[in-house]
Design a protein around this motif. Structure first.
Motif, short mmCIF file in Angstrom:
data_model
loop_
_atom_site.label_atom_id
_atom_site.label_comp_id
_atom_site.label_asym_id
_atom_site.label_seq_id
_atom_site.Cartn_x
_atom_site.Cartn_y
_atom_site.Cartn_z
N ALA A 199 10.71 5.79 1.08
CA ALA A 199 11.91 6.51 0.67
C ALA A 199 11.56 7.38 -0.53
O ALA A 199 11.09 6.88 -1.54
N ARG B 172 -0.45 4.34 -4.71
CA ARG B 172 -0.28 5.66 -5.31
C ARG B 172 1.15 6.15 -5.14
O ARG B 172 1.72 6.75 -6.05
N VAL B 173 1.71 5.90 -3.97
CA VAL B 173 3.10 6.32 -3.77
C VAL B 173 4.02 5.57 -4.72
O VAL B 173 4.93 6.14 -5.33
N ASP C 255 -7.56 1.71 2.52
CA ASP C 255 -6.96 3.03 2.34
C ASP C 255 -5.45 2.93 2.27
O ASP C 255 -4.81 3.61 1.48
N MET C 256 -4.91 2.04 3.13
CA MET C 256 -3.46 1.96 3.17
C MET C 256 -2.91 1.33 1.89
O MET C 256 -1.90 1.78 1.37
N PHE D 83 -3.04 3.92 -0.72
CA PHE D 83 -1.99 4.91 -0.49
C PHE D 83 -0.64 4.38 -0.97
O PHE D 83 0.11 5.07 -1.67
N ALA E 186 -4.66 6.16 7.57
CA ALA E 186 -4.49 4.74 7.87
C ALA E 186 -3.28 4.49 8.76
O ALA E 186 -2.91 3.35 8.97
N GLU F 292 -1.33 9.92 -10.21
CA GLU F 292 0.01 9.98 -9.62
C GLU F 292 1.07 9.65 -10.66
O GLU F 292 2.10 10.30 -10.76
N LYS G 231 -9.60 0.43 7.63
CA LYS G 231 -8.69 1.37 6.96
C LYS G 231 -7.66 0.65 6.10
O LYS G 231 -6.80 1.29 5.52
N ALA H 92 9.44 2.57 -3.46
CA ALA H 92 9.28 3.73 -2.59
C ALA H 92 8.70 3.34 -1.24
O ALA H 92 9.01 3.94 -0.22
N ILE H 93 7.84 2.34 -1.22
CA ILE H 93 7.22 1.92 0.05
C ILE H 93 7.77 0.54 0.38
O ILE H 93 7.78 -0.35 -0.47
N ALA H 94 8.24 0.38 1.59
CA ALA H 94 8.86 -0.89 1.94
C ALA H 94 8.46 -1.29 3.35
O ALA H 94 8.19 -0.44 4.21
N ARG H 95 8.44 -2.58 3.55
CA ARG H 95 8.26 -3.12 4.88
C ARG H 95 9.52 -3.88 5.26
O ARG H 95 10.34 -4.19 4.41
N VAL H 96 9.65 -4.19 6.53
CA VAL H 96 10.82 -4.92 6.99
C VAL H 96 10.58 -6.41 6.77
O VAL H 96 9.50 -6.91 7.06
N PHE I 221 8.01 1.87 5.70
CA PHE I 221 9.01 2.87 5.34
C PHE I 221 8.70 3.43 3.97
O PHE I 221 8.24 2.70 3.09
N ARG J 62 3.87 6.90 -8.20
CA ARG J 62 4.52 8.19 -8.42
C ARG J 62 6.02 8.13 -8.23
O ARG J 62 6.78 8.72 -8.99
#
Lengths: 440, 337
Positions: free
Chosen positions: B156, A301-302, A294-295, A298, B175, A249, A291, A310-314, B154, A305
């Motif tokens: 983006a 990898r996001v 896997d998350m 994932f 997942a 990625e 799983k 790019a990936i966020a939680r509240v 989320f 890249r």
């Protein structure tokens, strides 16, 4: 006058950058590379020389490659940094056998001891013209008259006082590398190579009981350029397949910025940070496969890249201000989250509240009858409110004013969250209306 | 000239196969081995037998894979409901209507998997889309739809093509309970091929992917269902002493079918309240009655969910999500004013 001479302005910053780039490239010989002044490098090759066929072969290789890159380089190998410095700059470069330092520096001029020009000329004025003369001179008067540096430099060169070389970069915990007789230049080749390198790392990581959290792929170009590609993992990783996917990625994201040029002749995979690897045990009575791994993969990898954010939680924050109450953050929430407000809150919140034109409210503290937002006029047919939210005086400087929030619905059924900052009839400033969010 | 019997039989078999592919007939279908029995029962099947019962295939989709919205006429036009897996497109006319599409999509996700929401929901958008239409606000999502922040993730993406890549990879990872992709306008990357890949991945993973598109022209995509959603005027909040005048009640959506397998045009106005959709006529024809009127006059109005008094206990224990019935207590109707 020589008409062919091209005259350029001195550019110390560019020289420095060039020296650092060369130091990066020298990583291929040893992870411990230090800068020396404006024009020199120290390479701590302790334990590395045998990988290149001995000290003489290594020195020849370094100088030959610098020659190919267009640099006029001098080099020497010695047991102490001081002796190596002297040999490289004043003795035409050679291998100094252990114990041969005194013999090497005795006939050399004083500047070979890395003495300042003023000190060196002072010593010369009293007749001490070569380093050998210093060695035989009484030490105490020397130190008293010319400072302790003189004896310190002498002792450092002779190995009587240890002189550590501090490397530029933190040496990696583990690293594996592969050299190519024929340089590779395709990104796909590098993609295929990464799992193979990671497989070599796997055994070492298992022996340490650790998994990699921060890895760096170093690509050494034939002409001396070094590209570094780093990936971060949110859980310790060992599996070469997973590491390979992370790097795929990242390589896809940076492939446009990597210039293979004439190709890479050395590719190294280094572990910069690791953490204990706990082997998880699958539940015997589990009906569905777990799983969560896997998350995480994932998400990694996001992030590899598209960037770390790019990936966020509240992350809920204990705050009445809606824009602070729920922020997005990359790391998962830790600890007990504060409870959510029990009031009706909008589904979408604008990043920055936008000013809204309100001609006049029907009653001074009531909702607007019409408003204009983003050049579109809205007719309000229903409204709820106000809900007053005071500014957080314990945080801000006190310039903020209290807000009165209204839920309004326009004639098409769109529901908005407006607030009025300040109040009508206040002595200081007129109230302002803002749009902050939308309800479904 | 009489056809030979074998040729006629072959022709009949072929016609039947075509009809089955096109979903024009209801045919019994063996239950897939991996599918749990209660999922079939939850979907309101015609024949509620024990495990291993035959399923009925309606409109080319197994009935257990459809989530009925609770509006009988509209569900019939949809062919039974909104598919629980695969790609579904939800359109809004303008960017400012993005709240309506996301609200409807969240309601749909909770309707599909509210009871068995084990994995998080992934919400993907391009960064500039969020800058224009606002970011999802977690307290609003949790308060109205019961989707707590622990179950929300989320993503983006800088460009639409990256958002599609994230969606594909998320579906492949398997997942997530559901994936929401918000894309504004008509980017070139969102073509038939890209949506077919998404649809295929979602089918393989057995997940819904909801493609929320604001200010987009309906272009050919591989999604079997396209709904156009807009906000509908809300009804007043219902209190124990009757509707509260001047208040703004639960979110209401106006739905129109843009494309479906049955190709029957239909519109409906739905209200999301107490964890379920309730159909109601538009406000102009609204008589002021508290209970929604039956849509086609043949059925009684669905009863309201039972209201349980658990006020304030909703988020007391972080990370523990109470069953959906408990949300009724804290939901809009009681907090009037």
């Amino acid at each position: 006058m020589q008409p062919l001479i091209e005259i350029l302005e001195e550019d110390p910053a560019a020289d420095r950058a060039m020296l650092e780039a060369i130091a990066d490239w020298c990583d291929r010989y040893t992870p411990l590379v230090a800068l020396d002044g404006d024009d020199g490098l120290f390479l701590d090759i302790t334990g590395c020389a045998h990988l290149f066929g001995g000290e003489q072969a290594m020195l020849d290789d370094v100088l030959a490659r610098f020659g190919q890159q267009g640099f006029d380089a001098r080099g020497a190998v010695a047991s102490t940094p001081g002796a190596a410095w002297a040999a490289a700059r004043h003795a035409n470069g050679r291998i100094v056998e252990p114990g041969g330092e005194a013999e090497l520096i005795a006939p050399l001029p004083l500047v070979a001891l890395r003495l300042e020009a003023g000190v060196a000329s002072g010593l010369e004025s009293v007749g001490l013209r070569v380093a050998g003369a210093l060695m035989s001179a009484p030490r105490a008067p020397l130190a008293r008259r010319f400072g302790r540096t003189v004896t310190l430099r002498l002792d450092q060169a002779l190995g009587l006082v240890p002189e550590p070389v501090s490397p530029r970069l933190c040496p990696p915990l583990l690293s594996v590398e592969r050299r190519f007789f024929d340089p590779i230049s395709l990104i796909s080749d590098i993609e295929e190579l990464t799992p193979a390198l990671a497989r070599q790392l796997q055994g070492d990581l298992e022996r340490r009981g650790e998994g990699a959290r921060h890895l760096e792929l170093q690509l050494f170009r034939v002409d001396g350029e070094v590209s570094r590609i780093a990936v971060l993992s949110s859980q310790p990783l060992r599996d070469p397949r997973l590491l390979g996917r992370l790097f795929r990625e990242k390589l896809a994201a940076v492939s446009t910025s990597i210039d293979p040029g004439y190709g890479f002749d050395l590719v190294r995979l280094a572990v910069l940070a690791a953490s204990p690897f706990d082997a998880t045990q699958a539940r015997l009575d589990a009906t569905e496969p777990d799983k969560s791994g896997d998350m995480t993969l994932f998400a990694d990898r996001v992030r590899a890249r598209l960037g770390v954010h790019a990936i966020a939680r509240v992350r809920p924050v204990a705050s009445h201000l809606p824009e602070r109450a729920a922020t997005l953050c990359a790391a998962p929430a830790i600890g007990v989250a504060p409870s959510m407000p029990d009031r009706e809150r909008p589904l979408r919140l604008l990043e920055q509240a936008e000013a809204v034109d309100v001609a006049a409210a029907e009653i001074p503290d009531g909702p607007p009858g019409r408003f204009r937002w983003r050049n579109v006029s809205y007719q309000v047919v229903g409204a709820e409110g106000p809900e007053r939210i005071e500014p957080e005086w314990w945080r801000a400087a006190g310039a903020e004013r209290p807000r009165d929030y209204f839920r309004v619905e326009d004639d098409a059924g769109r529901r908005f969250w407006l607030y009025r900052e300040g109040r009508y009839g206040a002595p200081d400033a007129a109230p302002r209306w803002y749009m902050q969010g939308m309800f479904a | 000239m009489a056809q030979p019997a074998t040729a006629r039989e072959q022709l009949f078999a072929l016609r039947r196969q075509i009809a089955r592919i096109e979903g024009r007939i209801e045919i019994p279908l063996e239950a897939p081995p991996g599918r749990p029995a209660q999922a079939c029962a939850a979907a309101g099947l015609e024949d509620r037998q024990e495990v291993g019962a035959t399923l009925l295939r309606r409109g080319g989709v197994a009935a257990s894979d459809l989530a009925p919205l609770g509006a009988p006429a509209f569900d019939r036009a949809l062919g039974g409901g909104v598919p629980r897996l695969g790609l579904t497109e939800i359109h809004a006319a303008a960017m400012r209507d993005a709240a309506a599409t996301s609200g409807f999509a969240l309601a749909l996700v909770m309707l599909m998997l509210g009871d068995r929401l084990a994995n998080p929901v992934l919400w993907i958008a391009t960064g500039d889309f969020w800058r224009e239409t606002g970011r999802p606000h977690a307290p609003g999502v949790a308060g109205r739809y019961g989707l707590v922040p622990e179950n929300l993730l989320f993503a983006a993406a800088p460009r639409p093509v990256d958002a599609l890549w994230v969606a594909e990879e998320a579906a492949a990872a398997g997942a997530f309970a559901a994936i929401l992709v918000e894309i504004g306008g008509n980017p070139r990357d969102l073509d038939l091929t890209a949506t077919r890949r998404l649809h295929r991945r979602a089918l393989l993973a057995g997940q819904p992917i909801l493609l929320l598109r604001a200010a987009a022209q309906p272009t050919p995509t591989a999604a079997p269902l396209r709904l156009a959603v807009s906000s509908a005027p809300s009804t007043p909040r219902r209190t124990l002493s009757g509707p509260l005048a001047g208040s703004i009640g639960p979110p209401a959506f106006h739905l129109a079918i843009g494309k479906s397998r049955t190709a029957i045009p239909a519109t409906v106005t739905l209200e999301w309240s107490h964890g379920a959709f309730q159909e109601r006529p538009p406000r102009a024809a609204f008589s002021g009655a508290v209970a929604p009127l039956p849509a086609d006059g043949t059925d009684d109005a669905p009863a309201f969910r039972q209201i349980v008094a658990f006020a304030g206990a909703r988020h007391a224990a972080a990370g523990v999500q109470p069953p959906r019935e408990q949300y009724a207590a804290g939901d809009g109707a009681r907090r009037a004013g």
